[in-house]
Design a protein around this motif. Structure first.
Motif: not given
Length: 210
Positions: A101-102, A158-160, A163, A190, A192
């Motif tokens: 999860w972010p 990266d996910r954060t 998003a 993937y 960022q």
């Protein structure tokens, strides 16, 4: 400047490529950790504050800035966060919501209580409001002049950042020692990119600040 343990350039897509880049990144992380452990932190906090003020002289009071709580020998941002609060900024810290999860961000400033979170990193308590940062100070193991960073491997930032960027404008500023720079950080699709890099030696801009 340190070099990655095995920088092979672009990695082909597919399962084999995924395995290759994972191994390259792990080797680069080991090299980065050794390089960071050898850095003398003396004077870094004061220099960081001066360079931040020079880079953001007109940052509006009330701007939400996310820092991080240092672990092991990471660059310590706490003096900078205190300084930003004195300038009228609002500060927050990341909270791990769960694997895959972010990150969440909760309001925090010096004196507010913290509790051990995931990976034993200190986090604001659940009672602290969830907020959205406008400027994110991003921890890392290594960085390069393309604006790419090497993290710890869980993919949280990266996910954060993905998003946050989908949701609206946000400035991603890497925070680390100048000696954590690599010639070329191994990356995958993937990862960022950073907008800027803040070190004790100054600020590097990778793209125009919004």
């Amino acid at each position: 400047m340190m070099k990655p343990a095995n920088d092979t350039g672009p990695v082909p897509a597919g399962p084999d490529g995924d395995d290759d880049i994972a191994a390259v990144k792990q080797a680069a992380r080991r090299a980065a950790m050794q390089a960071r452990a050898a850095i003398d932190p003396a004077g870094a906090a004061e220099a960081l504050i001066a360079h931040f003020d020079q880079a953001f002289p007109d940052l509006a009071p009330g701007t939400m800035v996310s820092g991080y709580w240092p672990r092991t020998d990471e660059l310590d941002l706490r003096p900078l966060l205190r300084h930003l609060a004195a300038r009228g900024m609002r500060t927050c810290l990341p909270v791990v919501a769960g694997r895959g999860w972010p990150l969440l961000f909760r309001l925090w400033r010096e004196g507010h209580p913290l509790v051990p979170g995931a990976f034993k990193v200190m986090e604001p308590m659940q009672e602290a409001p969830i907020v959205r940062p406008e400027l994110v100070l991003v921890p890392l193991l290594a960085w390069d002049r393309r604006g790419m960073r090497l993290g710890y491997g869980a993919g949280f930032y990266d996910r954060t950042l993905a998003a946050l960027r989908e949701d609206g404008p946000v400035l991603a500023v890497g925070a680390a020692y100048d000696g954590q720079q690599m010639d070329r950080v191994p990356t995958d699709p993937y990862d960022q990119p950073l907008d800027m890099m803040l070190t004790e030696r100054g600020v590097v801009r990778f793209s125009p600040a919004p």
